[in-house]
Scaffold this active site. Structure first.
Site, PDB file in Angstrom:
ATOM      1  CD  GLU A  90      43.974  18.507 -25.873  1.00 52.40           C
ATOM      2  OE1 GLU A  90      44.730  17.670 -25.477  1.00 52.40           O
ATOM      3  OE2 GLU A  90      43.803  19.264 -26.670  1.00 52.40           O
ATOM      4  CG  HIS A 125      33.403  20.347 -29.703  1.00 52.70           C
ATOM      5  ND1 HIS A 125      33.672  19.339 -29.294  1.00 52.70           N
ATOM      6  CD2 HIS A 125      34.661  20.878 -29.922  1.00 52.70           C
ATOM      7  CE1 HIS A 125      34.560  18.458 -30.489  1.00 52.70           C
ATOM      8  NE2 HIS A 125      35.298  19.840 -30.397  1.00 52.70           N
TER       9      HIS A 125
HETATM   10  C1  LIG Z   1      41.286  16.781 -27.610  1.00 55.67           C
HETATM   11  C2  LIG Z   1      41.449  17.336 -28.611  1.00 55.67           C
HETATM   12  N1  LIG Z   1      42.577  18.723 -28.038  1.00 55.67           N
HETATM   13  C3  LIG Z   1      41.979  19.921 -29.594  1.00 55.67           C
HETATM   14  C4  LIG Z   1      40.769  19.586 -29.897  1.00 55.67           C
HETATM   15  C5  LIG Z   1      40.444  20.446 -31.511  1.00 55.67           C
HETATM   16  N2  LIG Z   1      41.098  19.905 -32.354  1.00 55.67           N
HETATM   17  C6  LIG Z   1      39.812  19.924 -33.592  1.00 55.67           C
HETATM   18  S1  LIG Z   1      40.080  18.484 -34.405  1.00 55.67           S
HETATM   19  C7  LIG Z   1      42.026  18.642 -34.301  1.00 55.67           C
HETATM   20  C8  LIG Z   1      43.080  18.603 -35.427  1.00 55.67           C
HETATM   21  C9  LIG Z   1      42.822  17.222 -35.482  1.00 55.67           C
HETATM   22  O1  LIG Z   1      44.114  16.804 -36.594  1.00 55.67           O
HETATM   23  P1  LIG Z   1      44.243  14.917 -37.116  1.00 55.67           P
HETATM   24  O2  LIG Z   1      43.859  13.960 -35.710  1.00 55.67           O
HETATM   25  O3  LIG Z   1      45.127  14.930 -37.415  1.00 55.67           O
HETATM   26  O4  LIG Z   1      43.025  15.268 -37.886  1.00 55.67           O
HETATM   27  P2  LIG Z   1      42.245  16.077 -38.881  1.00 55.67           P
HETATM   28  O5  LIG Z   1      41.813  16.495 -38.406  1.00 55.67           O
HETATM   29  O6  LIG Z   1      43.708  15.991 -39.543  1.00 55.67           O
HETATM   30  O7  LIG Z   1      41.461  14.783 -40.132  1.00 55.67           O
HETATM   31  C10 LIG Z   1      42.280  19.291 -33.414  1.00 55.67           C
HETATM   32  C11 LIG Z   1      43.137  19.736 -32.254  1.00 55.67           C
HETATM   33  C12 LIG Z   1      40.391  18.470 -29.601  1.00 55.67           C
HETATM   34  N3  LIG Z   1      39.411  18.013 -30.578  1.00 55.67           N
HETATM   35  N4  LIG Z   1      40.469  17.577 -29.367  1.00 55.67           N
END
Ligand SMILES: Cc1ncc(C[n+]2csc(CCOP(=O)(O)OP(=O)(O)O)c2C)c(N)n1
Ligand SMILES: [Mg+2]
Lengths: 318, 326
Positions: B58, B127
């Site tokens: 971000e 959230h």
């Molecule tokens: C700072 C932030 N940006 C965006 C999000 C939205 N978001 C939630 S989970 C996610 C993906 C996370 O991917 P990863 O770290 O690979 O974990 P996984 O879900 O694959 O276990 C995103 C973009 C968030 N929760 N926090």
């Protein structure tokens, strides 16, 4: 890994699997709330990592934390009650699925803000070192978190201050709806930390034995005061990103192939082959896990709802 | 045409992109539509260069949008939840907001930052927040907060055309309401309030989701003979104070309602500004409707109790009438 360790890891994996499958059903009947991210497919990492930690070692996680919390020793009824928003929950119903904490078992934080707990794990490691303890701090995060600024800043500081922290990246190849290749040209997370002199390894996260061995090796160095380490475990997220995700952006793994890869079944096969346990024992472990989950659901359903007075009393300490 | 707030935003983005090739959409999972389907369909029409997926970075993407804007593009950046704006604030507040001023007018940052806030979906303390008042404290930023589909589209178009950084704060619980929206939505002027219901007894200034709660409360109070005038400021910065004080000159009573916590909330600014400008017209102290001063609980009963709604607006209207000097 020896037979006792294998039995214990298998037990933890079945407990997580049974818990997560039940939570998925409870989400559909609206008994657990909010954004629910299941870790089905990733149980081997949680179990093999936490299975080697002491009670007073510290763990942090992200939004997909149920497995880490259970593996670190949090009681299942209280964990379930937290997902149901009950007062008997780990966090008295205030946190929910993405914010599980169980200080009594060294689970110090989970976050819905990706990458948010990586620096906190360094902070706990710093505190332990300043007190002269040999406890370590472990933080679980996804491959998506690696591209967040906190990751880069934390890698540098952990190395600079030689902090006793293990960074455990569960690389499932996806962040929400995007493959890793859409986020970074770097395929292996373990390649990122070489300039800082941080020992790192990539393992097949579906192979709990391999995770156990590799994490154990890194942990020994960290505990001995050699500074931080990074473990990348390649996993597969069997479910959608969250419960309710239509999951249209990737091809599902075929059922037969999943039978091969499924980390729980795989450890069962390995254990049987190596004589760590027999089929009856494996079956008993599985059945006990399912029974434990049903007991946890029953317990959680009996737990009262928290009151607004309780909520307002929890904002400040004095 | 009948459509949703979500679709109205998506359509406004598509129209802006068709009209001006400098406009690009940038953010996490925008090509997949994002978690609320707002940007679905855009990548098919405009391609991956102009509907640009980003990693979870971000701070960097906000800085990139700022730099791109001051170099001739018109980025529309999406920060998926207003809760993650915390990570973007340095770039937004210290760079984008001040670039024109600090450069003595040489730079211009015509970027739009779209985000969404609000509770009600059991999404928990990280959230569900309403953080718009932080943004209103930063000179150089404009802040809009549409409550209706037509304004979500119109204000977005206005924001894209604006020469300064504009933050558009949408609300996740409004996305899938169906509303009547004209086939062609004209860009709405930034800085103009809308009187959504005329009334002679009490003025209610409400933000975002609370506009609908205020309208519901007004319907109910009308049956009891109390006529409430409901004003949606639509733009928080710059605030259209005249529309509010004109109304108060007729009703002599003011209630402000938002979902954010009261302390330091935007309602405090409205109350102070209107209390000063319309002091002689007010028959009673301004009443505020806001959430309790605590993080948002995830447990369903607690979240419902936490969220201000029509019943709170109604109570505030009755309270402000009760306190009138005879
Ligand atoms: C700072 C932030 N940006 C965006 C999000 C939205 N978001 C939630 S989970 C996610 C993906 C996370 O991917 P990863 O770290 O690979 O974990 P996984 O879900 O694959 O276990 C995103 C973009 C968030 N929760 N926090
Ligand atoms: Mg991932």
């Amino acid at each position: 890994m020896n037979a006792d360790q294998a039995r214990s890891v298998l037990r933890t994996m079945w407990r997580i699997r049974a818990f997560e499958e039940r939570v998925g059903r409870l989400k559909r009947s609206d008994e657990v709330h909010g954004l629910i991210h299941l870790s089905i497919g990733g149980e081997g990492v949680a179990a093999a990592v936490c299975g080697q930690l002491r009670d007073n070692d510290v763990v942090y996680s992200g939004h997909r934390a149920h497995g880490h919390v259970l593996a670190k020793g949090a009681p299942m009824p209280e964990t379930m009650a937290e997902l149901m928003g009950r007062e008997g929950g780990l966090c008295r119903g205030m946190g929910g699925s993405m914010h599980l904490v169980d200080v009594a078992h060294g689970m110090l934080g989970a976050t819905g803000v990706v990458g948010g707990t990586v620096p906190a794990a360094l902070g706990s490691a710093l505190a332990a070192r300043m007190r002269g303890e040999d406890t370590v701090s472990v933080v679980f995060f996804g491959d998506g978190a690696v591209q967040a600024g906190t990751f880069a800043e934390s890698v540098n500081l952990a190395a600079l201050w030689r902090l006793p922290v293990v960074l455990v990246c569960e690389n499932n190849g996806f962040a929400e709806f995007s493959p890793r290749s859409a986020h970074t040209p770097v395929e292996r997370v373990s390649d990122l930390v070489a300039p800082w002199g941080i020992p790192a390894a990539t393992v097949d996260g579906n192979d709990a034995v391999a995770v156990w061995e590799e994490f154990g090796r890194l942990l020994a160095g960290v505990r001995a005061g050699e500074g931080p380490a990074l473990l990348e475990a390649l996993t597969h997220r069997l479910r959608g990103h969250y419960e309710g995700d239509p999951d249209r952006y990737r091809v599902a793994v075929a059922a037969e192939e999943w039978q091969e890869r499924d980390p729980v079944l795989r450890l069962e096969r390995t254990g049987l082959e190596r004589g760590w346990f027999d089929a009856d024992e494996a079956k008993a472990v599985r059945e006990a896990a399912h029974a434990e989950v049903e007991d946890a659901v029953a317990w959680a359903r009996e737990s009262p709802w928290p009151t607004p007075e309780l909520a307002s009393s929890l904002v400040y300490g004095s | 045409m009948r459509t949703t707030y979500a679709k109205a935003v998506g359509r406004a983005l598509a129209e802006a992109m068709r009209a001006d090739e400098r406009v690009l959409v940038i953010g996490e999972d925008v090509s997949a539509g994002g978690p609320f389907t707002i940007t679905s369909g855009l990548v098919e029409e405009f391609g991956v260069d102009r509907v640009r997926d980003t990693p979870i970075s971000e701070a960097a993407i906000t800085g990139i949008a700022t730099g791109a804007a001051q170099s001739g593009l018109r980025p529309v950046l999406e920060i998926m939840y207003i809760d993650f704006l915390t990570l973007a604030l340095d770039q937004l507040v210290n760079t984008a907001a001040k670039a024109r001023f600090m450069s003595g007018g040489q730079l211009s940052v015509p970027m739009v930052l779209r985000t969404q806030g609000g509770a009600g979906q059991r999404a928990g303390a990280q959230h569900s927040q309403s953080l718009e008042s932080w943004l209103c404290h930063v000179p150089g930023l404009k802040v809009v907060m549409p409550s209706r589909a037509v304004d979500a589209a119109g204000l977005l178009a206005g924001a894209i055309a604006d020469p300064d950084p504009v933050v558009v704060v949408e609300n996740k619980t409004l996305y899938f309401r169906t509303e009547e929206v004209p086939d062609a939505v004209a860009p709405a002027p930034i800085g103009r309030a809308a009187v959504l219901r005329p009334g002679r007894d009490v003025t209610v200034v409400a933000l975002s989701r609370m506009v609908h709660e205020a309208l519901a409360a007004a319907d109910e109070l009308a049956r009891e003979g109390i006529e409430v005038e409901v004003i949606d400021p639509r733009t928080l910065v710059p605030l259209d104070l005249d529309t509010i004080t004109d109304s108060v000159a007729r009703t002599n009573h003011l209630v402000v309602a938002h979902e954010a916590v009261g302390a330091g909330g935007f309602g405090a600014e409205v109350a102070a500004a209107a209390g000063h400008a319309a002091f002689d017209d007010l028959d009673a102290p301004v009443e505020r409707v806001a959430a309790p001063f605590q993080p948002i609980p995830v447990s369903p009963g607690l979240e419902d109790a936490y969220l201000p709604g029509a019943a709170d607006v109604r109570a505030a209207v009755l309270a402000v009438l009760n306190r009138s000097a005879p």
